[in-house]
Write a protein that holds these residues in place. Structure first.
Motif, PDB file in Angstrom:
ATOM      1  N   GLU A  84      -3.941  -4.338   0.053  1.00 43.99           N
ATOM      2  CA  GLU A  84      -2.439  -4.247  -0.415  1.00 43.99           C
ATOM      3  C   GLU A  84      -1.942  -3.444  -1.454  1.00 43.99           C
ATOM      4  O   GLU A  84      -0.751  -3.039  -1.276  1.00 43.99           O
ATOM      5  CB  GLU A  84      -2.059  -5.795  -0.469  1.00 43.99           C
ATOM      6  N   ASP A  85      -2.790  -3.596  -2.446  1.00 46.09           N
ATOM      7  CA  ASP A  85      -2.360  -2.813  -3.442  1.00 46.09           C
ATOM      8  C   ASP A  85      -3.090  -1.159  -3.732  1.00 46.09           C
ATOM      9  O   ASP A  85      -2.931  -0.703  -4.864  1.00 46.09           O
ATOM     10  CB  ASP A  85      -2.695  -3.645  -4.935  1.00 46.09           C
ATOM     11  N   TYR A 127       4.296   0.467   1.848  1.00 46.17           N
ATOM     12  CA  TYR A 127       4.675  -0.501   2.459  1.00 46.17           C
ATOM     13  C   TYR A 127       4.971  -1.799   1.796  1.00 46.17           C
ATOM     14  O   TYR A 127       4.178  -2.061   1.278  1.00 46.17           O
ATOM     15  CB  TYR A 127       3.433  -0.539   3.411  1.00 46.17           C
ATOM     16  N   SER A 162      -4.598   2.670   7.176  1.00 44.52           N
ATOM     17  CA  SER A 162      -3.795   1.566   6.663  1.00 44.52           C
ATOM     18  C   SER A 162      -4.958   0.343   6.731  1.00 44.52           C
ATOM     19  O   SER A 162      -4.865  -0.501   5.927  1.00 44.52           O
ATOM     20  CB  SER A 162      -2.353   1.169   7.328  1.00 44.52           C
ATOM     21  N   MET A 176       0.937  -1.192   0.070  1.00 48.77           N
ATOM     22  CA  MET A 176      -0.006   0.094   0.086  1.00 48.77           C
ATOM     23  C   MET A 176       1.036   1.116  -0.003  1.00 48.77           C
ATOM     24  O   MET A 176       2.007   1.245   0.414  1.00 48.77           O
ATOM     25  CB  MET A 176      -0.808  -0.081   1.143  1.00 48.77           C
TER      26      MET A 176
END
Length: 209
Positions: A140-141, A183, A135, A1
């Motif tokens: 994740e993307d 991240y 977050s 991310m």
């Protein structure tokens, strides 16, 4: 991310070198122009927009969010540090006692707190909570634009990069600038710091500090 931290545009108090903190100061004409330049020059794909509750951040986020057809989510923890009794003052306006305290804070902002203001440790906890909250909403993307304040961005970079706390006081974060963190494999990495190319490309001034 990815988290794309965006400092709000110039306010009149920025131009006058007044301590702003949590005072709700509006954008100057330059700050409004910077918000339009950001929206036009912003090249990142984003999935969400978050903003501080203070007007200068909310207003700055509006052109970008409108251009991307998004509704910004306000997160109270993204507000600027409180400078207590220093807010609204320039150094020249302070009495001798205040000047002494301000000078001590500039040298050691980690252990010196503005009178009736926010301690560095408390701000660090708040920034960590804000980053965690954002977050947890991202895949994740996915990427979030986070419109906030110079002090908060400096603390966020320091925390996520696991740097000594005093590092926050040694970063320059211009009005309207972008700072990008990504991240990857369990760690945050710094991709960009204090990037203002989007403002210069659109012929806008960078504004005050």
């Amino acid at each position: 991310m990815k988290l794309i931290f965006i400092r709000h545009g110039e306010t009149l108090w920025n131009r006058e070198f007044r301590m702003q903190g949590v005072s709700d100061v509006a954008l100057s004409d330059v700050g409004v122009a910077q918000s339009v330049a950001l929206a036009r020059g912003f090249k990142w794909q984003i999935d969400k927009v978050f903003t501080s509750p203070l007007d200068r951040a909310v207003s700055f986020a509006e052109p970008l969010a409108a251009r991307r057809k998004m509704t910004p989510e306000i997160i109270p923890e993204l507000r600027e540090m409180s400078f207590g009794r220093w807010e609204g003052l320039r150094y020249a306006d302070m009495d001798d006692e205040m000047k002494k305290g301000f000078e001590e804070w500039c040298v050691d902002p980690v252990n010196v707190c503005p009178p009736e203001g926010e301690a560095a440790a408390d701000m660090g906890d708040r920034v960590r909570a804000a980053v965690d909250k954002i977050s947890q909403t991202l895949g994740e993307d996915e990427t979030a634009a986070v419109v906030t304040h110079g002090g908060l961005i400096r603390v966020a970079v320091t925390l996520l990069m696991e740097l000594p706390p005093v590092t926050a006081a040694r970063m320059q974060i211009e009005t309207g600038s972008l700072t990008v963190l990504e991240y990857v494999a369990g760690y945050w990495r710094l991709v960009k710091l204090n990037d203002t190319c989007h403002l210069q490309e659109n012929g806008e001034e960078k504004g005050g500090l």
